[in-house]
Design an enzyme around this catalytic site. Structure first.
Site, short mmCIF file in Angstrom:
data_model
loop_
_atom_site.label_atom_id
_atom_site.label_comp_id
_atom_site.label_asym_id
_atom_site.label_seq_id
_atom_site.Cartn_x
_atom_site.Cartn_y
_atom_site.Cartn_z
N TYR A 353 -74.20 -93.88 35.76
CA TYR A 353 -74.07 -94.23 34.34
C TYR A 353 -74.37 -95.71 34.12
O TYR A 353 -75.15 -96.08 33.23
CB TYR A 353 -72.66 -93.89 33.86
CG TYR A 353 -72.40 -94.22 32.40
CD1 TYR A 353 -72.77 -93.33 31.40
CD2 TYR A 353 -71.78 -95.41 32.05
CE1 TYR A 353 -72.53 -93.62 30.06
CE2 TYR A 353 -71.54 -95.72 30.71
CZ TYR A 353 -71.91 -94.83 29.73
OH TYR A 353 -71.68 -95.12 28.42
N LYS A 357 -77.51 -97.29 31.82
CA LYS A 357 -77.28 -98.08 30.62
C LYS A 357 -77.91 -99.47 30.74
O LYS A 357 -78.38 -100.03 29.74
CB LYS A 357 -75.78 -98.19 30.33
CG LYS A 357 -75.16 -96.86 29.89
CD LYS A 357 -75.87 -96.27 28.68
CE LYS A 357 -75.21 -94.98 28.19
NZ LYS A 357 -75.87 -94.41 27.00
#
Length: 447
Positions: A353, A357
């Site tokens: 994640y 991002k």
């Protein structure tokens, strides 16, 4: 009890103009005052000014209803000295000294810009039933307001004549004050003030991951600002639920199901939006996933799935919407990144994640520089830890105390904390911004 025509008008005007603070300089019936209170937002109030020889118009006060007793001129002078301003003022044209009330309000700058004055018993066309003395007083104050270039008026010739007057910006007045610099700051950019520039009337938007959480909040914000909004979600029922919410608010919307990790789905929804509404002005690429696993335990399947949605899928959405916007010569792309693009949030483990991002930010920066000279701005929003139902799950709930210790604001973000940012980035007010990562994290990334 049946409402009088004037009370029906006042309630409708309040609903349409949505004032926060109201000043009342004539005796309204108790029921109507309480009814007007019901239309005010939290923190709003009505201040009723009563002459010394009259009782307050209501026996039961509410947090939104305040009263002051005394000479109304004295009360107005006190309020002016305190710098009080109102969105709406009620005046009775047949009471004593209505012109003085009006002059004190305007000279004291007590009526906000775009604020409204409702003049009851105004001298309107075809009005009858006011005796000579009252009629003379009514005509005088009515004529004063009608002659004031700062006010835009409309008269309602009902049983009790009503003049509704709105204060307009000085920049809209032909006879301007000598010596004023008539530039974009004074007149507004292309004649539009800052709040007008934040409006999205007539714009076409979509929100991926719009069926819940941040995406739902973004969809509501864009719709409230005037845009038509397509709600895109992996689960059609979720998209339909949010679309129904927008419909109830009078927002033009449609629900669509799509898996943004699939190129065919991305192309299909973009093509359908253009086919239905003719264009895409705002692309809000918000869909994302987080599988939360330690680095040594992260499988290639988890890695690929996270990248396929958070980065590959977001790229495909940017590219598909960007092609439409480049052909139009204008568009706004808003990607949802994360505070995790700047720091490594802890103690949760989320390697895939965090990496995606960070990639969203760099993708945003690259597209932002490549496309701005052709009218397309690309920016992203990086929320901090947002208080969603997932936060209260058995897996994450124990981490909340640790997170709060890392946030200077002392609380988790609410989805409503993010709404103004998406409207700003979607509007013409941000036309000179591109490739920017707008961080909204309560200061957590600063520690």
């Amino acid at each position: 009890m049946e409402q009088s025509k004037e009370n029906q008008v006042y309630r409708m005007v309040v609903q349409l103009t949505r004032p926060k603070n109201i000043l009342q300089l004539f005796n309204h019936c108790t029921d109507n005052v309480h009814a007007l209170c019901d239309y005010l937002p939290d923190g709003g109030h009505i201040l009723v000014c009563n002459p010394i020889d009259r009782h307050p118009p209501c026996e039961h006060s509410t947090p939104k209803l305040h009263t002051r007793t005394g000479r109304r001129e004295d009360i107005l002078k006190e309020l002016s000295a305190l710098g009080e301003q109102y969105d709406m003022v009620f005046i009775d044209a047949t009471e004593e000294n209505p012109i003085n009330y009006y002059n004190l309000i305007m000279s004291g700058n007590m009526l906000r810009m775009n604020g409204v004055i409702c003049l009851q018993n105004a001298s309107t066309s075809g009005q009858e039933g006011i005796d000579d003395e009252m009629g003379f007083t009514s005509r005088k104050v009515t004529d004063v307001i009608k002659a004031d270039a700062r006010m835009q008026q409309v008269e309602l010739a009902i049983d009790c004549g009503i003049l509704v007057a709105r204060r307009i910006p000085l920049s809209q007045i032909t006879d301007r004050t000598k010596g004023v610099v008539e530039d974009g700051v004074f007149q507004g950019l292309k004649g539009h003030g800052i709040l007008d520039r934040l409006q999205l009337d007539g714009k076409i938007a979509y929100v991926t991951g719009g069926g819940q959480g941040i995406g739902r909040a973004f969809a509501h914000a864009l719709g409230e600002a005037g845009a038509k909004v397509a709600i895109i979600d992996l689960v059609l029922e979720k998209a339909e639920a949010v679309a129904h919410e927008l419909y109830l608010k009078g927002i033009n919307t449609v629900a669509m199901a799509a898996d943004i990790s699939q190129e065919k789905d991305v192309k299909r929804v973009v093509d359908e939006i253009v086919a239905n509404w003719g264009r895409i002005d705002i692309a809000c690429n918000n869909a994302g996933i987080n599988m939360n696993s330690a680095s040594e335990d992260t499988t290639l399947e988890e890695w690929d799935k996270t990248f396929n949605v958070n980065l590959r899928g977001l790229f495909m959405c940017c590219q598909a919407a960007g092609r439409v916007m480049l052909s139009q010569g204008y568009g706004k792309i808003i990607n949802t990144a994360s505070m995790a693009s700047l720091i490594v949030p802890h103690p949760q483990k989320q390697l895939a994640y965090n990496t995606t991002k960070a990639g969203v930010v760099k993708l945003t920066q690259t597209l932002g520089t490549e496309w701005i000279d052709r009218g397309v701005r690309v920016n992203c929003i990086s929320p901090g830890i947002v208080d969603t139902p997932l936060i209260h799950s058995d897996a994450l709930k124990p981490l909340v105390t640790s997170w709060l210790a890392d946030i200077p604001a002392g609380r988790l973000a609410q989805v409503t904390d993010l709404q103004a940012a998406v409207v700003y980035l979607a509007s013409e007010a941000s036309d000179y911004m591109t490739g920017h990562n707008l961080v909204i994290d309560g200061g957590q990334s600063l520690w």
